[in-house]
Design an enzyme around this catalytic site. Structure first.
Site, PDB file in Angstrom:
ATOM      1  N   GLY A   1      11.998  -1.968   4.368  1.00 27.13           N
ATOM      2  CA  GLY A   1      11.658  -1.906   2.962  1.00 27.13           C
ATOM      3  C   GLY A   1      11.305  -0.522   2.472  1.00 27.13           C
TER       4      GLY A   1
ATOM      5  N   ARG B   1       0.325  -4.786   2.010  1.00 25.23           N
ATOM      6  CA  ARG B   1       1.558  -3.986   1.998  1.00 25.23           C
ATOM      7  C   ARG B   1       2.637  -4.694   1.164  1.00 25.23           C
ATOM      8  NH1 ARG B   1       7.087  -5.133   3.844  1.00 25.23           N
ATOM      9  NH2 ARG B   1       8.069  -3.123   4.228  1.00 25.23           N
ATOM     10  N   VAL B   2       3.365  -3.931   0.379  1.00 30.83           N
ATOM     11  CA  VAL B   2       4.461  -4.470  -0.423  1.00 30.83           C
ATOM     12  C   VAL B   2       5.744  -3.775  -0.004  1.00 30.83           C
ATOM     13  CG1 VAL B   2       5.389  -4.717  -2.754  1.00 30.83           C
ATOM     14  CG2 VAL B   2       2.931  -4.958  -2.361  1.00 30.83           C
ATOM     15  N   GLY B   3       6.796  -4.552   0.205  1.00 29.95           N
ATOM     16  CA  GLY B   3       8.083  -3.991   0.601  1.00 29.95           C
ATOM     17  C   GLY B   3       9.003  -3.777  -0.587  1.00 29.95           C
ATOM     18  N   ASP B   4      10.290  -3.745  -0.299  1.00 31.62           N
ATOM     19  CA  ASP B   4      11.281  -3.418  -1.319  1.00 31.62           C
ATOM     20  C   ASP B   4      11.573  -4.560  -2.293  1.00 31.62           C
ATOM     21  OD1 ASP B   4      12.486  -4.396   1.307  1.00 31.62           O
ATOM     22  OD2 ASP B   4      14.135  -4.777  -0.087  1.00 31.62           O
TER      23      ASP B   4
ATOM     24  N   THR C   1      14.066 -10.284   5.095  1.00 24.26           N
ATOM     25  CA  THR C   1      14.347 -10.878   3.801  1.00 24.26           C
ATOM     26  C   THR C   1      15.601 -11.731   3.765  1.00 24.26           C
ATOM     27  OG1 THR C   1      13.431  -8.847   2.910  1.00 24.26           O
ATOM     28  CG2 THR C   1      14.707 -10.215   1.399  1.00 24.26           C
TER      29      THR C   1
ATOM     30  N   THR D   1      18.437  -6.311   2.539  1.00 25.10           N
ATOM     31  CA  THR D   1      17.462  -6.753   3.535  1.00 25.10           C
ATOM     32  C   THR D   1      17.294  -5.598   4.506  1.00 25.10           C
ATOM     33  OG1 THR D   1      17.167  -8.211   5.454  1.00 25.10           O
ATOM     34  CG2 THR D   1      19.400  -7.942   4.676  1.00 25.10           C
TER      35      THR D   1
HETATM   36  N1  GLY Z   1      12.817  -5.933   3.416  1.00 23.08           N
HETATM   37  C1  GLY Z   1      11.612  -6.597   3.317  1.00 23.08           C
HETATM   38  C2  GLY Z   1      10.429  -5.761   3.397  1.00 23.08           C
HETATM   39  O1  GLY Z   1      10.490  -4.604   3.792  1.00 23.08           O
HETATM   40  O2  GLY Z   1       9.373  -6.242   3.087  1.00 23.08           O
END
Ligand code: GLY
Length: 368
Positions: free
Chosen positions: A300, A275-278, A247, A297
């Site tokens: 996630g 998939r979805v991250g933070d 990120t 960053t």
């Molecule tokens: N830090 C970005 C993600 O895990 O998608």
């Protein structure tokens, strides 16, 4: 892995049970064993280090600073040699504020510059996913008045942070997938797949390394073929997984002492489709309030578990400096997972990462 596991359960297990490894991009350096039995009880231990003793960190910076300020990161794991793009982004954000733009618009402008730099994992440089075709991106923003907006797993836009900015002016807080993509196009963003030669090169380099990992004895690799949920077929020559850098983000403080944060990513982990991250998760990847702004960053799934940006913001709001707060958070993060943070508060700024991390800063005045 249980045969009865549904895809939702699978994603949870992937998030919670992945065996940690050393690479800042989460590329495994040894055979990976997924352990399922003890996952539900896995918890991050409480932090033990004092804020005065954040331990050695590969990336640490921060200082008092007055006036307008913008700090950017190019993603944990990016080498300092790539700082020029992050510096350019910070300068763009500062210039926007010097022209009278508020912190929020400046932070958006900074992250657009990062998205347009193909060396970073966002926008034009966003990772190509497992099927060697899909690019799914997340982006978010938050202003210190509590306004938050995000897009998740958006495709076919050059600047996902622009899409998040459009969501801010809509009745919604978070838009995802095909609906988010269509909303962005209807709102005037160009329909374009942001693929780049740099992203393709990253993909190829990792593939070679990953093949070696999977050929090693003792690998009990997750069965990607069995759970393959991409709309595109598994590439015939593709027995490995892949993923990329991390990120990018910007935090800003404007002339009125307002704060904002923005983030954008092509995703960081080995993932299935969707998939979805933070980044688009409220309180996880970024947070802003009257005391400052924080942008993260890194891994996630762990950032979400810690509600990391909100947690660090609360420390800043309690009187701990942005510099100390991000240093402690990076030092206390599990050592086998990469993390980086940037923050600004009323008195200054801070940068910290448990790996190398290119970052930039643009400051109106270094005197507090
Ligand atoms: N830090 C970005 C993600 O895990 O998608």
């Amino acid at each position: 892995m249980s045969r009865s596991l549904g895809s939702a359960g699978l994603l949870l297990l992937l998030a919670a049970c992945a065996t940690p490894h050393d690479d800042p991009f989460d590329v495994p350096t040894r055979p990976v064993v997924y352990k399922t039995p003890d996952c539900p009880t896995q918890r991050r231990p409480r932090p033990t280090r004092s804020l005065d003793d954040p331990g050695p960190l590969p990336t640490r910076a921060g200082a008092p600073a007055a006036g307008r300020i913008a700090v950017t990161h190019a993603g944990v794991g990016t080498p300092p040699e790539l700082s020029d793009g992050a510096e350019r982004a910070a300068k763009t954000a500062l210039d926007a504020m010097l022209e009278g733009q508020p912190a929020l618009e400046a932070a958006v402008a900074g992250t657009i510059v990062l998205e347009d730099d193909p060396r970073y994992n966002a926008g034009t440089g966003a990772n190509i996913r497992l099927d060697n075709a899909t690019i799914q991106m997340d982006a978010s923003l938050m202003n210190d008045d509590g306004a938050f907006a995000a897009v998740a797993v958006i495709e076919r836009v050059k600047n996902p942070i622009r899409a998040a900015r459009l969501v801010l002016d809509s009745p919604h807080v978070l838009m995802a997938g095909a609906g988010a993509t269509r909303f962005a196009h209807l709102s005037g963003l160009e329909d374009v797949v942001p693929v780049s030669a740099e992203a393709k090169a990253k993909y190829d380099a990792r593939l070679e390394r990953l093949k070696a990992v999977y050929e090693a004895d003792g690998s009990l690799e997750f069965d990607w073929k069995k759970y393959w949920n991409f709309p595109n077929a598994l590439p015939a020559d593709m027995e490995a997984w892949r993923h990329g850098g991390d990120t990018v983000g910007t935090v800003a403080r404007d002339a009125e002492g307002r704060f904002a944060a923005t983030l954008s990513t092509g995703g960081t982990s080995v993932t299935l489709y969707g998939r979805v991250g933070d980044v688009p998760v409220y309180g996880a990847g970024l947070y802003a309030g009257p005391a400052g702004a924080v942008a993260c960053t890194g891994k996630g799934e762990e950032i979400i578990r810690q509600a990391l940006a909100r947690t660090v913001y609360e420390q800043i709001a309690s009187g701990i400096s942005a510099r100390e707060a991000v240093h402690a958070a990076a030092a206390e993060f599990p050592e086998d997972a990469a993390v980086g943070l940037i923050a600004v508060d009323r008195a200054g700024w801070g940068v910290a990462a448990n790996r190398e991390m290119a970052y930039g800063k643009a400051i109106e005045s270094s005197a507090p």
